[in-house]
Write a protein that holds these residues in place. Structure first.
Motif, PDB file in Angstrom:
ATOM      1  N   GLU A  25       0.719  -1.276   0.084  1.00 49.25           N
ATOM      2  CA  GLU A  25       0.083   0.039  -0.048  1.00 49.25           C
ATOM      3  C   GLU A  25       0.804   1.301  -0.007  1.00 49.25           C
ATOM      4  OE1 GLU A  25      -2.405  -0.282   3.396  1.00 49.25           O
ATOM      5  OE2 GLU A  25      -3.962  -1.694   2.381  1.00 49.25           O
ATOM      6  N   SER A  28       2.146   1.672  -3.358  1.00 49.38           N
ATOM      7  CA  SER A  28       1.060   2.130  -4.436  1.00 49.38           C
ATOM      8  C   SER A  28       0.778   3.853  -4.339  1.00 49.38           C
ATOM      9  CB  SER A  28      -0.207   1.340  -3.969  1.00 49.38           C
ATOM     10  OG  SER A  28      -1.255   2.118  -4.693  1.00 49.38           O
ATOM     11  N   LYS A  31       3.611   5.603  -5.762  1.00 54.72           N
ATOM     12  CA  LYS A  31       3.452   5.709  -7.311  1.00 54.72           C
ATOM     13  C   LYS A  31       2.320   6.583  -7.716  1.00 54.72           C
ATOM     14  CE  LYS A  31       3.038   1.090  -7.961  1.00 54.72           C
ATOM     15  NZ  LYS A  31       2.747   0.090  -8.942  1.00 54.72           N
ATOM     16  N   THR A  32       1.354   6.923  -6.794  1.00 48.01           N
ATOM     17  CA  THR A  32       0.174   7.564  -7.120  1.00 48.01           C
ATOM     18  C   THR A  32       0.703   9.145  -7.383  1.00 48.01           C
ATOM     19  OG1 THR A  32      -1.526   6.081  -6.436  1.00 48.01           O
ATOM     20  CG2 THR A  32      -2.110   8.413  -6.568  1.00 48.01           C
ATOM     21  N   GLU A 110       8.590  -3.628  -5.920  1.00 52.07           N
ATOM     22  CA  GLU A 110       7.381  -4.033  -5.635  1.00 52.07           C
ATOM     23  C   GLU A 110       7.350  -5.705  -5.873  1.00 52.07           C
ATOM     24  OE1 GLU A 110       2.513  -3.395  -6.331  1.00 52.07           O
ATOM     25  OE2 GLU A 110       3.923  -2.317  -7.552  1.00 52.07           O
TER      26      GLU A 110
END
Length: 205
Positions: A25, A28, A31-32, A110
């Motif tokens: 998470e 993620s 990366k967002t 990842e």
């Protein structure tokens, strides 16, 4: 009493999670943030339209300016934004590049986490890659530049200006930048320094 666990008072809505799920998470979220400003990088960078607190519209492709206007709650996302702020304070440029690079490093890490490779192992290899890259740059890629060769200096500056919105006036901008640096350059006992002082107006921007 000594030896007892400390008492921590938290909100009733506080959740504590750990393990592989949280690691993924965090990746993620990082990366967002990188995806938000990815299109602001390079010669074909696109502008982002932002609304300032006063309701005005601002258009910019400055990664740091964009990230300043983003409100995030996730700790990893906040860390990514802090990276951009640190880059801006220490270097003054490259905020978009450093965020995109950090996002790609997280994306590459990842699959290794999914394979149950410990994060410390991944970090150690990243540090080794950094040392290898620095050595390669210093030994095989770096090219010495004669500071008296104006044409060579202009080539270096043009590669930086080309990614900015003033790229269409690159030649003029390169000449102005080079003349400005030469004006404030100080040569003392063989040591060359660029004497830059920020004005109060500049600091407020």
């Amino acid at each position: 009493m000594y030896g007892q666990q400390p008492i921590i008072v938290l909100s009733q809505n506080t959740k504590r999670e750990s393990g592989r799920k949280v690691q993924l998470e965090n990746i993620s979220a990082g990366k967002t943030i990188a995806d938000v400003i990815r299109t602001c990088l390079g010669p074909q960078a696109m502008l982002k339209m932002l609304m300032d607190p006063m309701g005005g519209i601002v258009m910019t492709n400055d990664g740091n300016a964009i990230l300043r206007e983003i409100t995030v709650q996730h700790p990893s996302a906040k860390t990514m934004i802090e990276i951009a702020r640190t880059q801006d304070e220490e270097v003054g440029d490259g905020t978009t590049s450093v965020i995109v690079l950090a996002g790609e490093m997280l994306a590459v890490a990842e699959p290794f986490l999914i394979q149950n490779i410990h994060p410390t192992v991944i970090i150690r290899e990243y540090r080794q890659a950094l040392e290898d890259a620095i050595k390669l740059l210093q030994d095989k890629i770096s090219v010495p530049i004669d500071l008296n060769d104006r044409d060579k200096l202009k080539e270096v500056i043009r590669s930086c200006v080309g990614t900015k919105y003033i790229g269409r006036w690159a030649d003029l901008a390169v000449d102005i930048a080079l003349d400005a640096v030469n004006t404030v350059t100080v040569n003392e006992n063989g040591r060359i320094e660029v004497d830059i002082k920020k004005s109060p107006v500049y600091s407020m921007v």
